[in-house]
Design an enzyme around this catalytic site. Structure first.
Site, PDB file in Angstrom:
ATOM      1  N   ARG A 118       0.846  -1.182   0.000  1.00 12.06           N
ATOM      2  CA  ARG A 118       0.000   0.000   0.000  1.00 12.06           C
ATOM      3  C   ARG A 118       0.884   1.236   0.000  1.00 12.06           C
ATOM      4  O   ARG A 118       1.716   1.396   0.882  1.00 12.06           O
ATOM      5  CB  ARG A 118      -0.848  -0.039   1.274  1.00 12.06           C
ATOM      6  CG  ARG A 118      -2.202   0.522   1.118  1.00 12.06           C
ATOM      7  CD  ARG A 118      -3.034   0.195   2.311  1.00 12.06           C
ATOM      8  NE  ARG A 118      -2.470   0.659   3.575  1.00 12.06           N
ATOM      9  CZ  ARG A 118      -3.203   1.043   4.602  1.00 12.06           C
ATOM     10  NH1 ARG A 118      -4.508   1.010   4.514  1.00 12.06           N
ATOM     11  NH2 ARG A 118      -2.653   1.423   5.719  1.00 12.06           N
ATOM     12  N   THR A 165      -0.865   7.622  -0.901  1.00  9.52           N
ATOM     13  CA  THR A 165      -2.167   7.515  -1.593  1.00  9.52           C
ATOM     14  C   THR A 165      -3.035   6.392  -1.025  1.00  9.52           C
ATOM     15  O   THR A 165      -4.231   6.352  -1.271  1.00  9.52           O
ATOM     16  CB  THR A 165      -1.953   7.223  -3.082  1.00  9.52           C
ATOM     17  OG1 THR A 165      -1.356   5.911  -3.197  1.00  9.52           O
ATOM     18  CG2 THR A 165      -1.055   8.257  -3.730  1.00  9.52           C
ATOM     19  N   ASP A 207       0.558  -2.851  12.379  1.00  8.39           N
ATOM     20  CA  ASP A 207       0.968  -3.285  11.039  1.00  8.39           C
ATOM     21  C   ASP A 207       1.224  -4.794  11.063  1.00  8.39           C
ATOM     22  O   ASP A 207       2.191  -5.261  11.667  1.00  8.39           O
ATOM     23  CB  ASP A 207       2.233  -2.525  10.622  1.00  8.39           C
ATOM     24  CG  ASP A 207       2.611  -2.821   9.179  1.00  8.39           C
ATOM     25  OD1 ASP A 207       2.744  -4.009   8.822  1.00  8.39           O
ATOM     26  OD2 ASP A 207       2.754  -1.862   8.407  1.00  8.39           O
ATOM     27  N   ASP A 259       4.682  -6.085   9.689  1.00  5.55           N
ATOM     28  CA  ASP A 259       5.792  -5.800  10.605  1.00  5.55           C
ATOM     29  C   ASP A 259       5.748  -6.709  11.819  1.00  5.55           C
ATOM     30  O   ASP A 259       6.797  -7.160  12.315  1.00  5.55           O
ATOM     31  CB  ASP A 259       5.729  -4.339  11.056  1.00  5.55           C
ATOM     32  CG  ASP A 259       6.257  -3.381   9.997  1.00  5.55           C
ATOM     33  OD1 ASP A 259       6.948  -3.842   9.072  1.00  5.55           O
ATOM     34  OD2 ASP A 259       5.975  -2.173  10.104  1.00  5.55           O
TER      35      ASP A 259
HETATM   36  C1  PRP Z   1      -1.204  -4.302   4.603  1.00  7.93           C
HETATM   37  C2  PRP Z   1      -2.095  -5.524   4.761  1.00  7.93           C
HETATM   38  C3  PRP Z   1      -2.922  -5.488   3.505  1.00  7.93           C
HETATM   39  C4  PRP Z   1      -3.095  -4.012   3.285  1.00  7.93           C
HETATM   40  C5  PRP Z   1      -4.458  -3.639   3.751  1.00  7.93           C
HETATM   41  O1  PRP Z   1      -0.165  -4.563   3.764  1.00  7.93           O
HETATM   42  O2  PRP Z   1      -1.375  -6.704   4.926  1.00  7.93           O
HETATM   43  O3  PRP Z   1      -2.299  -6.090   2.400  1.00  7.93           O
HETATM   44  O4  PRP Z   1      -2.117  -3.334   4.074  1.00  7.93           O
HETATM   45  O5  PRP Z   1      -4.732  -2.336   3.464  1.00  7.93           O
HETATM   46  P1  PRP Z   1      -5.844  -1.903   2.431  1.00  7.93           P
HETATM   47  O6  PRP Z   1      -7.074  -2.696   2.733  1.00  7.93           O
HETATM   48  O7  PRP Z   1      -6.022  -0.431   2.738  1.00  7.93           O
HETATM   49  O8  PRP Z   1      -5.336  -2.120   1.038  1.00  7.93           O
HETATM   50  P2  PRP Z   1       1.058  -3.534   3.565  1.00  7.93           P
HETATM   51  O9  PRP Z   1       0.798  -2.613   2.423  1.00  7.93           O
HETATM   52  O10 PRP Z   1       1.378  -2.872   4.880  1.00  7.93           O
HETATM   53  O11 PRP Z   1       2.215  -4.477   3.087  1.00  7.93           O
HETATM   54  P3  PRP Z   1       2.965  -5.661   3.870  1.00  7.93           P
HETATM   55  O12 PRP Z   1       2.002  -6.822   3.967  1.00  7.93           O
HETATM   56  O13 PRP Z   1       4.105  -5.952   2.958  1.00  7.93           O
HETATM   57  O14 PRP Z   1       3.389  -5.164   5.217  1.00  7.93           O
HETATM   58  N1  URA Z   2      -2.384  -2.777   7.166  1.00  9.10           N
HETATM   59  C1  URA Z   2      -2.028  -3.213   8.396  1.00  9.10           C
HETATM   60  O1  URA Z   2      -1.099  -4.013   8.520  1.00  9.10           O
HETATM   61  N2  URA Z   2      -2.699  -2.747   9.451  1.00  9.10           N
HETATM   62  C2  URA Z   2      -3.712  -1.876   9.342  1.00  9.10           C
HETATM   63  O2  URA Z   2      -4.299  -1.499  10.371  1.00  9.10           O
HETATM   64  C3  URA Z   2      -4.071  -1.447   8.066  1.00  9.10           C
HETATM   65  C4  URA Z   2      -3.402  -1.910   6.988  1.00  9.10           C
END
Ligand code: PRP
Ligand code: URA
Length: 209
Positions: free
Chosen positions: A104, A108, A200, A203
């Site tokens: 994400r 944006t 997160d 993380d």
């Molecule tokens: C997080 C989560 C989803 C997304 C959700 O991923 O694991 O994939 O955000 O958000 P959304 O519904 O607003 O799209 P992130 O982009 O943090 O990547 P990661 O899994 O690599 O940490």
């Molecule tokens: N992605 C995450 O990992 N946590 C949130 O709360 C939203 C998006």
């Protein structure tokens, strides 16, 4: 309109509470994400068709049931969805695994695709998309659109936590896709994080913060 299944079994509620706790260690967080995925899989596969077969027990012939040859695939959204894969394969060891890499954009909040590898027969399989978090719904919606472009016809979405905004987005974009979650939270904050949420997920699974 797609259905939203809130899986509120006491074991799931208990484990989700541990995930929410900021003091939970990375090791425990990772383990419990996997356990939650196993419990959710049990419910999300409740509608798999079964067929009758005859089996010889040590005592007599029995009419019994087996899964009716449904081919399944799971598709984790990288990274955090990876944490749910082993938990699902514990129950469905024959499932194939496709991967979609999306992150994400922090400004944006739009999903950016950086990786994709699907089983060659993905269009013939029933697919469960995995991601612990459904926040704005942008990542899940993009992943589902992508699978439909591959010709996949039966898709379910499995998230541990969801915000109402994410549920509404997926239901609007993909009314044919049922959503399985363990808890529906209150809202998103200004950074697109689920409130109260668990932080997160990526993380916390991989220890990158
Ligand atoms: C997080 C989560 C989803 C997304 C959700 O991923 O694991 O994939 O955000 O958000 P959304 O519904 O607003 O799209 P992130 O982009 O943090 O990547 P990661 O899994 O690599 O940490
Ligand atoms: N992605 C995450 O990992 N946590 C949130 O709360 C939203 C998006």
């Amino acid at each position: 309109m797609s259905k939203i299944h809130i899986l509120d079994h006491p074991l799931l509620q208990h484990k989700v509470t541990i995930l929410r706790n900021e003091n939970t260690t990375v090791k425990d967080f990772r383990q419990i994400v996997s356990e939650v995925a196993t419990l959710m899989c049990y419910e999300a596969t409740r509608d798999l068709p079964v067929e009758e077969i005859e089996v010889q027990t040590p005592v007599a012939k029995a009419v019994a049931h087996q899964i009716a040859g449904k081919k399944m695939a799971i598709v984790p959204i990288l990274r955090a969805g990876l944490g749910m894969v082993d938990g699902i394969l514990t129950l469905v060891p024959g499932a194939k695994v496709g991967h979609i890499g999306l992150y994400r954009d922090p400004v944006t909040l739009e999903p950016v695709k950086y990786y994709c590898k699907m089983p060659s027969d993905i269009a013939l399989r029933d697919v469960i998309v995995l991601d612990p978090m459904l926040a704005t719904g942008g990542s899940a919606s993009a992943a589902i659109t992508f699978l439909k472009e591959y010709g996949v016809q039966h898709i379910k979405l499995m998230n541990i936590l969801a915000a109402p905004e994410g549920v509404a987005r997926v239901q609007a974009d993909h009314p044919d896709v049922d959503i399985y979650i363990a808890a529906l939270d209150d809202k998103l904050n200004d950074h697109g994080y689920i409130v109260p949420g668990l932080g997160d997920a990526g993380d916390r699974i991989f220890g990158t913060k």
